[in-house]
Design an enzyme around this catalytic site. Sequence first.
Site, PDB file in Angstrom:
ATOM      1  N   GLU A  22       1.143  -1.174  -0.321  1.00 55.03           N
ATOM      2  CA  GLU A  22      -0.051  -0.140  -0.055  1.00 55.03           C
ATOM      3  C   GLU A  22       0.657   0.982   0.104  1.00 55.03           C
ATOM      4  O   GLU A  22       0.822   2.354  -0.726  1.00 55.03           O
ATOM      5  CB  GLU A  22      -0.615   0.071   1.210  1.00 55.03           C
ATOM      6  CG  GLU A  22      -1.670   1.080   1.320  1.00 55.03           C
ATOM      7  CD  GLU A  22      -2.949   1.257   0.422  1.00 55.03           C
ATOM      8  OE1 GLU A  22      -2.722   2.170  -0.619  1.00 55.03           O
ATOM      9  OE2 GLU A  22      -4.063   0.703   0.685  1.00 55.03           O
ATOM     10  N   GLY A  56     -23.162  10.202 -18.273  1.00 51.24           N
ATOM     11  CA  GLY A  56     -23.464  11.350 -16.417  1.00 51.24           C
ATOM     12  C   GLY A  56     -22.351  10.596 -15.493  1.00 51.24           C
ATOM     13  O   GLY A  56     -22.209   9.671 -15.305  1.00 51.24           O
ATOM     14  N   ASP A  66       1.284   4.303  -3.086  1.00 49.98           N
ATOM     15  CA  ASP A  66       0.534   5.314  -2.907  1.00 49.98           C
ATOM     16  C   ASP A  66       1.731   6.569  -3.808  1.00 49.98           C
ATOM     17  O   ASP A  66       1.521   7.814  -3.904  1.00 49.98           O
ATOM     18  CB  ASP A  66       0.600   5.679  -1.685  1.00 49.98           C
ATOM     19  CG  ASP A  66      -0.806   5.229  -0.925  1.00 49.98           C
ATOM     20  OD1 ASP A  66      -1.646   4.672  -2.373  1.00 49.98           O
ATOM     21  OD2 ASP A  66      -1.413   4.978   0.122  1.00 49.98           O
ATOM     22  N   ASP A  85     -15.988  11.083 -19.136  1.00 53.38           N
ATOM     23  CA  ASP A  85     -17.304   9.842 -19.118  1.00 53.38           C
ATOM     24  C   ASP A  85     -16.682   8.498 -19.020  1.00 53.38           C
ATOM     25  O   ASP A  85     -16.923   8.214 -20.812  1.00 53.38           O
ATOM     26  CB  ASP A  85     -18.162  10.768 -19.691  1.00 53.38           C
ATOM     27  CG  ASP A  85     -19.996   9.490 -18.918  1.00 53.38           C
ATOM     28  OD1 ASP A  85     -19.551   9.976 -17.421  1.00 53.38           O
ATOM     29  OD2 ASP A  85     -20.673  10.580 -19.201  1.00 53.38           O
ATOM     30  N   ILE A  86     -17.434   7.825 -18.030  1.00 57.33           N
ATOM     31  CA  ILE A  86     -16.765   5.920 -18.236  1.00 57.33           C
ATOM     32  C   ILE A  86     -18.351   5.789 -18.569  1.00 57.33           C
ATOM     33  O   ILE A  86     -19.651   5.703 -17.040  1.00 57.33           O
ATOM     34  CB  ILE A  86     -16.440   5.722 -16.751  1.00 57.33           C
ATOM     35  CG1 ILE A  86     -15.172   6.678 -16.897  1.00 57.33           C
ATOM     36  CG2 ILE A  86     -16.187   4.515 -17.068  1.00 57.33           C
ATOM     37  CD1 ILE A  86     -13.909   6.232 -17.763  1.00 57.33           C
ATOM     38  N   ASP A  90     -21.868   8.750 -11.877  1.00 60.19           N
ATOM     39  CA  ASP A  90     -22.721   6.900 -11.762  1.00 60.19           C
ATOM     40  C   ASP A  90     -22.356   6.426 -10.578  1.00 60.19           C
ATOM     41  O   ASP A  90     -21.392   7.022  -9.781  1.00 60.19           O
ATOM     42  CB  ASP A  90     -23.057   5.855 -13.237  1.00 60.19           C
ATOM     43  CG  ASP A  90     -21.396   5.845 -13.787  1.00 60.19           C
ATOM     44  OD1 ASP A  90     -20.668   5.481 -12.693  1.00 60.19           O
ATOM     45  OD2 ASP A  90     -21.169   6.643 -14.034  1.00 60.19           O
ATOM     46  N   SER A 139      -7.111   2.131  -3.951  1.00 62.92           N
ATOM     47  CA  SER A 139      -5.764   2.147  -4.052  1.00 62.92           C
ATOM     48  C   SER A 139      -5.109   2.993  -5.284  1.00 62.92           C
ATOM     49  O   SER A 139      -4.261   3.766  -4.615  1.00 62.92           O
ATOM     50  CB  SER A 139      -4.890   1.364  -3.314  1.00 62.92           C
ATOM     51  OG  SER A 139      -5.044   1.060  -1.761  1.00 62.92           O
TER      52      SER A 139
END
EC number: 3.4.14.10
Length: 612
Positions: free
Chosen positions: A300, A582, A304, A563-564, A584, A518
């Site tokens: 992690e 839009g 990061d 937009d996905i 979601d 992450s």
Amino acid sequence: MRTCFLALILTVTSVAAAPSSVRECQHKVKETINPPRGWTKVKPAPADHTIELRIGLPQSNFALLEQDLYQVSDPFHERYGAHLSKEEVDALIAPQAESVDLVDEWLASHGIATEQLSRSSARDWIKIKVPVSLVEDMLKTEYHVWVHEESGEAMVRTTSYSLPEYLLDHVDVIQPTTMFARFKGQATSYWFAEGERPVVDLSQPYIPIPSAYNGEVNASCNGSITPTCLKELYNAVGYVPQAADKNHIACTGYLDQYADFEDFKLFNEALVPEAANSTFEVIYINGGENSQNLSDAGIEADLDTQYAFGLTYPTPRTFYTTGGSPPYIPDDHTPENSNEPYANWLEYIMNVENPPQTISTSYGDDEQTVPESYAKRVCAELAQLGARGVSLIFSSGDYGVGDGDPNPATQQCYTNNGLNETRFIPEFPATCPYVTAVGATWYLPERAYYISGGGFSNYFARPWWQNYAVPTYLDKLAPGTYAGLYNASGRAIPDVSAQGQWFKIFVGGEEIYIGGTSAAAPTTAAMVSLLNDARLANGLSPLGYLNPFIYAIGQYAPKALNDITVGNNPGCGTEGFNATVGWDPVTGYGTPNFYNLKDVALGNLTAIRELL
């Protein structure tokens, strides 16, 4: 109400005073919970076990603080960008003097002198170290050792506590009492990278993506995400930070996750050669450590720092390592119960005069494991940072609409209300409306990654800036879809998203691939930090609290976000929500288009309608 203390004294010499004492000092339950699923009560807590008790006093003018936060964060408001100072925030949230005095007197009645108290700068938090036996007397409760069945972690907790009636309005919350959250990292889906990494057809070296830099992305990025891939995909190629003397980015680390300098060096040498000799500052909080033994390197922490810092070089960067991972072993005589690391980090960062403008956190837990009173108080702390100009980025979780079971088909999403009702499980702190929640995408062209945490809070109401986006989405759902499984009027997550799979990183000296929200959170934080850099270089303030800005862009300047529209986030025995045109509850308003976002950020949204 101080007569309670006088009555206690009178009982020593006057039997007649006893009934008054009992009536006026009567305790009343402040909070009670059902034990979270998966925890087992083992035995009574040792009487001499030390608890670091935090007492939150009501913040007198939080409504005004929230008003200021929204005004300085609303790109259409005349105060946009005029962030508050630490002193101004402290003045707004300082408790009433009566609350301070009454709580001090109550503590003194239990033999706790004022010099034993540690207070926050605004005096709205009191911290003391006391043995279990004393806390049980103060709160009229019983502490037990509880063990988490899956992980074996143990905590000393209670499920109910009380206060004298006269104190109920002068204390917001006391912890650790009913808090069972484990605050786990969101790189838990790294194993998804195994076996599913696509075989890339390099006979066609570029994938056409109109929103990307020069309209294309190297085909290798479909199975191996690097900083170069992200800059191409999110249209950030060629931007060089200009305000390294003013801008600052940070990542938080908990639970013995160590960010390794050698891994960071290997990552930069391989993928960010201009940063090959760079490093980062480490700040140690509450006994936090950062072992540089390669065998201790944290997946992690390395993920990061490598992406948040690699994408923003040479912007100054900090890794916060905070102690307080669950240390209690039921058969041990552990001297202190310090397993609330996020509270320790918050205490530290709230006292920093000039905190980093962008902070990424890839940790959280099921919202229902955090008592609502405590979640709302932590959220109020995060609002204070936003008002001071800090952008707070949180991963939205790795289990779709479900709980901590990584297999969507076997998730059992039960409530903790004692009824074992099936319900979608959102993630906290991502559900706090004062932070920006980040979901995950994968593949090129991008689609929603099925592990992307999303849904609706059961604690926080829908904020005003979602009043267009969320109803628009809900209107598209077939009537009755998932009725009773989610709170349609709650704060919805995520707000935005980014790539969340097949990230190439170095851990313990080895190259591996990893994914999860992450990965999406530090990627998004890096893009926000670069936007802050552009604003600071042009004499503007940092973006600060992002959500009103994001939702204004989503509604009025859709070309600033990609937009996905394909994919869903299954869980709890359902297909979850679907990505669509839009906003979601899988990918939010989508992924960043850096140069378009920069145009809007520098134009204070005057450029919005030019992008329509």
